[in-house]
Design a protein around this motif. Structure first.
Motif, PDB file in Angstrom:
ATOM      1  N   ARG A 275      47.459 -22.920   6.774  1.00 52.46           N
ATOM      2  CA  ARG A 275      47.740 -22.500   8.153  1.00 52.46           C
ATOM      3  C   ARG A 275      48.547 -23.565   8.896  1.00 52.46           C
ATOM      4  NH1 ARG A 275      42.360 -21.225   7.270  1.00 52.46           N
ATOM      5  NH2 ARG A 275      41.972 -18.976   7.075  1.00 52.46           N
ATOM      6  N   VAL A 276      49.493 -23.075   9.712  1.00 55.35           N
ATOM      7  CA  VAL A 276      50.299 -23.941  10.561  1.00 55.35           C
ATOM      8  C   VAL A 276      50.159 -23.448  11.993  1.00 55.35           C
ATOM      9  CG1 VAL A 276      52.635 -24.696  11.149  1.00 55.35           C
ATOM     10  CG2 VAL A 276      51.953 -24.516   8.740  1.00 55.35           C
TER      11      VAL A 276
ATOM     12  N   ILE B 288      51.607 -23.676  15.839  1.00 59.26           N
ATOM     13  CA  ILE B 288      52.820 -24.036  16.562  1.00 59.26           C
ATOM     14  C   ILE B 288      52.601 -23.836  18.054  1.00 59.26           C
ATOM     15  CG2 ILE B 288      55.275 -23.526  16.916  1.00 59.26           C
ATOM     16  CD1 ILE B 288      55.417 -22.456  14.100  1.00 59.26           C
TER      17      ILE B 288
ATOM     18  N   ALA C 202      55.198 -21.237  20.626  1.00 57.40           N
ATOM     19  CA  ALA C 202      55.555 -20.358  19.516  1.00 57.40           C
ATOM     20  C   ALA C 202      56.348 -19.138  19.940  1.00 57.40           C
ATOM     21  CB  ALA C 202      54.290 -19.907  18.785  1.00 57.40           C
TER      22      ALA C 202
ATOM     23  N   ARG D  34      58.454 -19.518  13.127  1.00 55.06           N
ATOM     24  CA  ARG D  34      57.387 -18.652  12.603  1.00 55.06           C
ATOM     25  C   ARG D  34      57.923 -17.767  11.479  1.00 55.06           C
ATOM     26  NH1 ARG D  34      55.589 -15.591  17.723  1.00 55.06           N
ATOM     27  NH2 ARG D  34      54.238 -14.474  16.255  1.00 55.06           N
TER      28      ARG D  34
ATOM     29  N   LEU E  51      58.662 -20.100   8.128  1.00 50.85           N
ATOM     30  CA  LEU E  51      57.551 -20.628   7.334  1.00 50.85           C
ATOM     31  C   LEU E  51      56.815 -19.494   6.627  1.00 50.85           C
ATOM     32  CD1 LEU E  51      56.244 -23.288   9.893  1.00 50.85           C
ATOM     33  CD2 LEU E  51      57.623 -23.700   7.841  1.00 50.85           C
TER      34      LEU E  51
ATOM     35  N   TYR F 191      53.399 -19.920   4.703  1.00 52.60           N
ATOM     36  CA  TYR F 191      52.234 -20.368   5.473  1.00 52.60           C
ATOM     37  C   TYR F 191      51.757 -19.249   6.393  1.00 52.60           C
ATOM     38  CZ  TYR F 191      53.802 -24.953   3.898  1.00 52.60           C
ATOM     39  OH  TYR F 191      54.180 -26.015   3.115  1.00 52.60           O
ATOM     40  N   GLU F 192      50.484 -19.327   6.739  1.00 48.59           N
ATOM     41  CA  GLU F 192      49.948 -18.453   7.776  1.00 48.59           C
ATOM     42  C   GLU F 192      50.175 -19.157   9.114  1.00 48.59           C
ATOM     43  OE1 GLU F 192      45.752 -16.409   9.294  1.00 48.59           O
ATOM     44  OE2 GLU F 192      45.764 -17.790   7.586  1.00 48.59           O
ATOM     45  N   VAL F 193      51.081 -18.613   9.913  1.00 47.08           N
ATOM     46  CA  VAL F 193      51.501 -19.276  11.137  1.00 47.08           C
ATOM     47  C   VAL F 193      50.750 -18.686  12.324  1.00 47.08           C
ATOM     48  CG1 VAL F 193      53.427 -19.886  12.635  1.00 47.08           C
ATOM     49  CG2 VAL F 193      53.783 -19.698  10.156  1.00 47.08           C
TER      50      VAL F 193
END
Length: 627
Positions: free
Chosen positions: A6-7, A9, A12, A21, A24, A27-29
């Motif tokens: 997970r990232v 931001i 966002a 978003r 990436l 990744y789960e943003v």
């Protein structure tokens, strides 16, 4: 199925945050911004409680572990002033976010910084991460203070400070570059001036390359030093003058764009005046917003940001895939294909003519090019007037010595005015500098007024100033094309106002007024010569005056206490007014009620209110003067 890292931001929902978003994909943003949205949780970065509530909502749904937290949320403006939001959002907000993250597992805190926190370098001497931190204005100062906060309060979180160059892509650019493009596209006179070293420049960074850098930073989060700082941008800083030439060639097809170095004190004074004063600018260049150039920008005009990106290559395996030089043609193509959209995307207010064309659904670029071609052709046909005016300037400069004025004030005035007329007339041989014609006309007005202000001692000085100034004014602005006319007004519109049967600016309407003004000028100038002592008496066939006074009625009036109360000969002031009526009456076409409404207003003020003043003087003559 393996769970994606997970990232988180901040910021966002913004342009960069939204693009990141999407970038990436591995990744789960999760996002934080001011309002809830798909995958975005609402928070207020200036409120600790709000940050904690948002993080708790995320933890309850996604857990308390983040591969990376990318901090984009920040306040920015280009005023140069120290707005309280810089401290509340950029500095204190970052501190509150870090404090709230202490209870979470964060593998890397990534901060979106700016290269402007560093002390600028010099051409051939790129800056690197070891270059001293020395920000020059409010925004980078706040970013540098935020980085101090990160160093002090990151706790167990490793951090990465990305010092980014100015962003651009095929459609948008950082404000400084967008404004430079706008000035050249509109042929703003300021596009030919710069207050810094023309060989300095700054690094830029394409949006896609920036996204690659963030993605690489997240991917390599565990391989980086715990306190990493990395400069990200194109290593080359295209010099300002070279950028000017590239843009002029792409936009206008011109290779010989001239950019003049303006002394910093003069540029700073001009920027201050523009910022403080409410501008009164022709609709052709009216931006409808505060002037872009601020005094603080003038101070930093010499700053050079050429980057050493060896650290980005080594730690992130990153180098730019784009270059500003290669992207500029596509940027200009986008501007010319849809100017109104380009202005909107870059947060600029379009000029009046562009707004009008967009509303009518016409091709803005075609109108601009057609108007420019017509203006250039008309200017070329009128070059004789400016050459002749340069000769008038030479005559003015030499006339005190040739004719012999006898007065130091008039001598200096005519010599200086003559040199200014020569310089201005030679400059306006370039159609791009047409607005300088008004400055030459202003000098002509001064030449007309100088004999009155200095109480010219000789009739030759008065005659020369009166007539030479009038000729200079006429050659400067009465010949076509009239300077300062908007593109829309010059290209389309009726000659007769709606609801009228004739044009109020038609020559049939102006010629009678001009003829009466010529008669009034000749009479007033004759009376002024008596007031200045150039003639011994005034011919008066109607009013003999008082028996006990040798002066006739006219002589009594123009030597009365009311007349002497003026700091200049009042008859001479009347003559000057008649001269301006004649000259202003000659400017422009029959459509000037539409193309130059401000000039029509001045013409009306000279005729009506000043006419009332004249009538008032007639009324007071028997009351105050007894004649």
């Amino acid at each position: 199925m393996t769970e994606k890292p997970r990232v988180l931001i901040t910021g966002a929902a913004g342009s960069i945050g939204s693009a990141l978003r999407e970038r990436l994909v591995d990744y789960e943003v999760i996002g934080l911004d001011r309002e809830d949205g798909p995958g975005v949780f609402a928070f207020d970065i200036t409120d600790s409680a709000s940050i904690e509530r948002a993080l708790n909502r995320i933890a309850n749904r996604h857990g308390r572990r983040f591969a990376a937290v990318i901090h984009l949320a920040a306040y920015f403006d280009f005023s140069g002033e120290d707005n309280p939001l810089y401290d509340e959002v950029n500095v204190k907000g970052t501190a509150k976010l870090l404090d709230a993250l202490q209870d979470y597992e964060v593998e890397r805190f990534i901060y979106s910084g700016t290269m402007l926190v560093h002390r600028p370098g010099a051409p051939g001497l790129p800056i690197n991460e070891a270059t001293a931190i020395d920000p020059k204005w409010a925004y980078p100062i706040s970013k540098a203070r935020a980085e101090e906060v990160i160093r002090e309060r990151h706790g167990e979180m490793p951090y990465l400070l990305l010092h980014l160059a100015g962003l651009y892509d095929e459609k948008t650019a950082v404000p400084t570059l967008a404004e430079q493009i706008r000035r050249i596209y509109e042929r703003d006179p300021k596009s030919h001036a710069y207050s810094g070293d023309l060989h300095t420049g700054q690094s830029f960074l394409h949006r896609e390359d920036m996204l690659d850098a963030f993605a690489s930073a997240v991917d390599r989060r565990g391989e980086l030093p715990d306190d990493a700082v990395i400069l990200v941008g194109e290593p080359e800083a295209v010099p300002y003058d070279e950028l000017q030439h590239i843009l002029a060639r792409l936009i206008h097809g011109e290779e010989d764009w001239t950019t003049l170095s303006v002394p910093k004190p003069l540029a700073a004074a001009g920027a201050w005046l523009e910022t403080k004063a409410e501008p009164v600018i022709p609709d052709d260049i009216d931006q409808g917003e505060a002037p872009f150039i601020k005094p603080f920008m003038v101070r930093m005009a010499d700053d050079h940001y050429e980057l050493d990106i060896s650290r980005a290559k080594a730690l992130l395996d990153w180098k730019p895939r784009h270059a500003l030089r290669e992207t500029l043609p596509r940027m200009v193509e986008h501007l010319k294909s849809d100017p109104a959209r380009w202005y909107e995307e870059n947060g600029l207010t379009p000029p009046h003519w562009l707004q009008a064309v967009a509303e009518e659904g016409h091709d803005a670029e075609e109108l601009r090019a057609r108007h420019e071609a017509r203006f250039r052709a008309a200017h070329a046909r009128s070059l004789w007037a400016h050459f002749l005016n340069a000769g008038m300037g030479a005559w003015l400069a030499a006339s005190p010595l040739v004719v012999g004025y006898g007065g130091l004030g008039m001598t200096i005035s005519d010599i200086v005015s003559g040199l200014l007329v020569m310089a201005g007339s030679l400059l306006v041989l370039s159609w791009r500098l047409a607005l300088i014609r008004w400055a030459v006309a202003a000098v002509g007005l001064w030449v007309m007024a100088a004999p009155l202000l200095f109480w010219a001692e000789s009739a030759a000085a008065y005659l020369n100033g009166s007539l030479s100034g009038m000729i200079v004014f006429a050659l400067a602005v009465c010949v076509r094309p009239p300077p300062g006319v908007g593109r829309i007004a010059a290209s389309r519109g009726p000659a007769v106002p709606k609801g009228w049967d004739y044009s109020p600016s038609d020559w049939t309407q102006r010629i009678p007024i001009i003829a009466l003004a010529i008669f009034g000028y000749l009479v007033s100038r004759y009376l002024a010569a008596y007031q200045l002592g150039h003639v011994d008496g005034v011919w008066e066939p109607f009013f003999a005056g008082a028996p006990e006074d040798p002066k006739n009625g006219t002589e009594e009036i123009i030597t009365s206490d009311v007349s002497r109360a003026w700091p200049v000969p009042d008859a001479g002031l009347g003559a000057l007014t008649y001269q301006l009526e004649i000259l202003i009456g000659l400017i422009g076409s029959a459509s000037r009620w539409r193309t130059m409404p401000w000039l029509v207003l001045v013409f009306g003020i000279m005729i009506v209110p000043l006419g009332v003043v004249s009538i008032t003087f007639i009324i007071i003559q028997p009351i105050l003067l007894g004649t």
